[in-house]
Design a protein around this motif. Structure first.
Motif, short mmCIF file in Angstrom:
data_model
loop_
_atom_site.label_atom_id
_atom_site.label_comp_id
_atom_site.label_asym_id
_atom_site.label_seq_id
_atom_site.Cartn_x
_atom_site.Cartn_y
_atom_site.Cartn_z
N ARG A 56 0.83 -1.21 0.00
CA ARG A 56 0.00 0.00 0.00
C ARG A 56 0.86 1.26 0.00
NH1 ARG A 56 -3.77 -2.89 3.38
NH2 ARG A 56 -2.83 -2.03 5.26
N LYS A 57 2.07 1.15 0.54
CA LYS A 57 2.99 2.30 0.55
C LYS A 57 3.57 2.55 -0.84
CE LYS A 57 4.35 1.27 5.32
NZ LYS A 57 5.47 0.84 6.20
N LEU A 58 3.57 1.52 -1.68
CA LEU A 58 4.14 1.64 -3.02
C LEU A 58 3.09 1.94 -4.09
CD1 LEU A 58 6.64 -1.39 -3.05
CD2 LEU A 58 7.09 0.98 -2.41
N ARG A 59 1.89 1.39 -3.91
CA ARG A 59 0.84 1.62 -4.91
C ARG A 59 0.47 3.10 -4.96
NH1 ARG A 59 -2.34 -2.90 -2.20
NH2 ARG A 59 -1.40 -4.81 -3.01
N GLY A 60 0.41 3.61 -6.15
CA GLY A 60 0.10 5.02 -6.33
C GLY A 60 1.35 5.86 -6.44
N LYS A 61 2.31 5.67 -5.53
CA LYS A 61 3.53 6.47 -5.56
C LYS A 61 4.59 5.88 -6.47
CE LYS A 61 3.09 8.55 -0.97
NZ LYS A 61 3.71 8.71 0.38
N LEU A 62 4.86 4.57 -6.33
CA LEU A 62 5.85 3.93 -7.19
C LEU A 62 5.21 3.46 -8.48
CD1 LEU A 62 8.66 2.85 -7.74
CD2 LEU A 62 8.03 0.75 -6.54
N PHE A 63 4.11 2.74 -8.37
CA PHE A 63 3.40 2.33 -9.58
C PHE A 63 1.89 2.42 -9.40
CE2 PHE A 63 3.34 -1.26 -7.00
CZ PHE A 63 4.52 -1.98 -7.01
N SER A 64 1.23 2.64 -10.51
CA SER A 64 -0.22 2.78 -10.51
C SER A 64 -0.76 2.07 -11.74
CB SER A 64 -0.61 4.26 -10.52
OG SER A 64 -1.98 4.42 -10.23
N MET A 65 -2.07 1.78 -11.72
CA MET A 65 -2.63 0.95 -12.80
C MET A 65 -3.89 1.57 -13.37
SD MET A 65 -3.19 -3.15 -12.66
CE MET A 65 -3.75 -4.09 -14.09
N ILE A 66 -4.00 1.51 -14.69
CA ILE A 66 -5.22 1.91 -15.40
C ILE A 66 -5.90 0.62 -15.85
CG2 ILE A 66 -6.17 3.16 -17.37
CD1 ILE A 66 -3.64 4.86 -17.38
N PHE A 67 -7.12 0.38 -15.38
CA PHE A 67 -7.80 -0.88 -15.67
C PHE A 67 -8.56 -0.82 -16.99
CE2 PHE A 67 -7.13 -0.82 -11.11
CZ PHE A 67 -6.61 -2.09 -10.88
N GLN A 68 -8.99 -2.00 -17.46
CA GLN A 68 -9.57 -2.12 -18.80
C GLN A 68 -10.84 -1.30 -18.99
OE1 GLN A 68 -10.07 -6.02 -20.44
NE2 GLN A 68 -8.15 -6.80 -19.60
N ASP A 69 -11.80 -1.44 -18.07
CA ASP A 69 -13.11 -0.81 -18.25
C ASP A 69 -13.25 0.37 -17.29
OD1 ASP A 69 -15.69 -0.09 -18.67
OD2 ASP A 69 -16.57 -2.07 -18.29
N PRO A 70 -13.23 1.60 -17.79
CA PRO A 70 -13.31 2.76 -16.90
C PRO A 70 -14.65 2.86 -16.16
CG PRO A 70 -13.51 3.45 -19.19
CD PRO A 70 -13.11 2.01 -19.21
N MET A 71 -15.71 2.32 -16.75
CA MET A 71 -17.02 2.43 -16.09
C MET A 71 -17.06 1.59 -14.82
SD MET A 71 -19.68 4.20 -16.42
CE MET A 71 -21.20 4.34 -15.50
N THR A 72 -16.43 0.43 -14.83
CA THR A 72 -16.42 -0.40 -13.64
C THR A 72 -15.33 0.05 -12.66
OG1 THR A 72 -14.96 -2.00 -14.76
CG2 THR A 72 -17.33 -2.42 -14.84
N ALA A 73 -14.35 0.82 -13.13
CA ALA A 73 -13.30 1.32 -12.24
C ALA A 73 -13.76 2.55 -11.46
CB ALA A 73 -12.05 1.67 -13.05
N LEU A 74 -14.79 3.24 -11.96
CA LEU A 74 -15.30 4.45 -11.31
C LEU A 74 -16.57 4.14 -10.51
CD1 LEU A 74 -14.86 6.92 -14.31
CD2 LEU A 74 -13.50 6.91 -12.21
#
Length: 453
Positions: free
Chosen positions: A201-219
């Motif tokens: 959790r300390k690394l996610r967002g700051k070191l690496f982040s992810m864009i998922f396939q379907d933006p509608m289900t990610a929001l």
């Protein structure tokens, strides 16, 4: 990047180091043949001002055999964070620096400056299995690659080949039934394979982040877009005031190309088009300025025009922020727009990897040939698109030999019994096919290419 230092002074060094886009903590190697010239010392001092780690290499044991003529050599050894005495000329030496690739080169009369190319992410022989009721699925099999700052690495393959599972493994977002069987994940030279969820959790967002396939289900459809982006900002910067968070959200919305951000801050996901929703997801992913961005088929649900816009945006962000990007796709035609390097994945394994030019203009694996031949752009005037016969094998019990053999019209007898190793074509281009073995019969590439296999 080996560059000879001239006696013209530190102007050369400042220009060179600026062009190299170095960051604090990066490593450079400075060599000196004789230790009687001050130019390498000037380069080392300038590098120290930039916060770089300086490795000094001498060709004649300067630090142990000081003479009245070698004061510069003595000073060079004092400035360096690491000193390596080398009897032979530097051109004969190869040095490994943690977190970098191997560096080699030759020293001139005035010494040489070597910038070690940093690796932000390194995957070593990674294998991931999913324990299903029907058996153990070998989703990712012995995958290895390295990612450099500011680079776009595209991973291309059919659905189900393990692309998304590889990204989720890097982020440690695996389902409970999945497990890393072997291999290592190194981020900035640190092994994070066994990190707990709390550590990750300390690394996610700051070191690496992810864009998922379907933006509608990610929001979240019940929360305004602006508040969702603000939430991502506050997770990593909880001490920001409301006004500072608002300005940061507006800045991110402008960065990803959302026009009129002040008006759209309060709109909901259902008010946005598919392309706008994807831009919003990208803004959330970039909230903490990650060093690595994993884009898992970010253009799949978009039409062709919007696809091009999103890919151009990814390339623009990579240029502006220096973000290293892993772009996952099943379409070679899509990634051609922005990829620096391309890895072809099949049945959980990388079967070919190289620069975009090498993979597109000189493909060597039969599976890459099949993907290239299926592109509409290469089939103009043809009545039918070229297809790859058959289906990918089940990964519960993958074939003993090459997983692509049963669909490969160029398959050899050994393909059915033994997996091919990665054969080196150039320093940056590798492919896992027995056709590259010196004992294999010569096969003419159906793509033409620079040369035949």
């Amino acid at each position: 990047y080996p560059v000879s230092l001239s006696p013209r002074g530190p102007v050369i060094h400042s220009s060179l180091l600026s062009r190299a886009n170095l960051q604090k903590g990066d490593t450079i190697i400075i060599s000196s043949n004789s230790g009687i010239n001050a130019v390498p010392v000037e380069a080392a001092l300038y590098a120290k001002e930039l916060g770089l780690t300086v490795v000094c290499v001498t060709a004649c044991q300067i630090s142990k055999q000081l003479t009245p003529r070698s004061e510069s050599g003595k000073r060079l050894c004092e400035v360096g964070d690491i000193v390596i005495d080398n009897h032979a000329p530097f051109g004969d030496g190869v040095f490994m620096i943690p977190g970098t690739e191997q560096v080699t080169g030759g020293a001139s009369t005035f010494g040489s400056l070597f910038i070690a190319q940093r690796i932000v992410l390194k995957i070593e022989n990674l294998s991931v299995c999913i324990h299903a009721p029907t058996g153990k699925v070998q989703a990712v099999r012995d995958v290895s690659f390295a990612l450099h700052p500011g680079e776009v690495l595209a991973i291309v393959g059919e659905s189900g080949c393990g692309k998304s599972m590889l990204c989720k493994t890097i982020m440690k977002l695996l389902p409970k039934s999945a497990k890393i069987e072997s291999g290592r994940i190194l981020a900035n030279g640190v092994d994070i394979t066994d990190y707990s969820d709390r550590d990750m959790r300390k690394l996610r967002g700051k070191l690496f982040s992810m864009i998922f396939q379907d933006p509608m289900t990610a929001l979240n459809p019940t929360i305004p877009i602006g508040r969702q982006i603000a939430e991502a900002v506050l997770v990593h910067q909880p001490k920001l005031s409301k006004e500072e968070v608002y300005h940061r959200v507006i800045e991110l919305m402008e960065l990803v190309g959302i026009r009129q951000p002040h008006e759209r801050y309060k709109l909901y996901p259902y008010n946005f088009s598919g392309g706008m929703r994807q831009r919003s997801v990208m803004a959330i992913a970039l909230a903490a300025n990650p060093k690595i961005l994993l884009a898992d088929e970010p253009t799949t649900a978009l039409d062709v025009t919007i696809q091009a816009q999103i890919l151009d945006l990814l390339k623009e962000i990579q240029t502006k922020l220096g973000t290293a990007t892993i772009l996952v796709s099943h379409d070679l035609g899509v990634v051609a727009r922005c990829a620096d390097r391309v890895a072809i994945m099949y049945a959980g394994k990388i079967v070919e990897i190289g620069t975009a030019e090498e993979v597109y203009y000189d493909p060597r694996h039969p599976y890459t040939w099949g993907l290239m031949q299926s592109l509409p752009a290469l089939n103009k005037g043809a009545k039918e698109l070229k297809t790859i016969p058959g289906m990918p094998p089940t990964l519960i019990d993958p074939p003993v030999g090459d997983a692509f053999a049963c669909r490969n019209e160029y398959a050899l007898e050994i393909d059915y019994h033994e997996q091919p190793p990665m054969f080196k074509i150039t320093d940056t281009h590798y492919a896992a096919t027995w056709l590259l073995d010196p004992r294999a019969p010569k096969v003419e590439s159906p793509m033409g290419g620079k040369r035949n296999v």
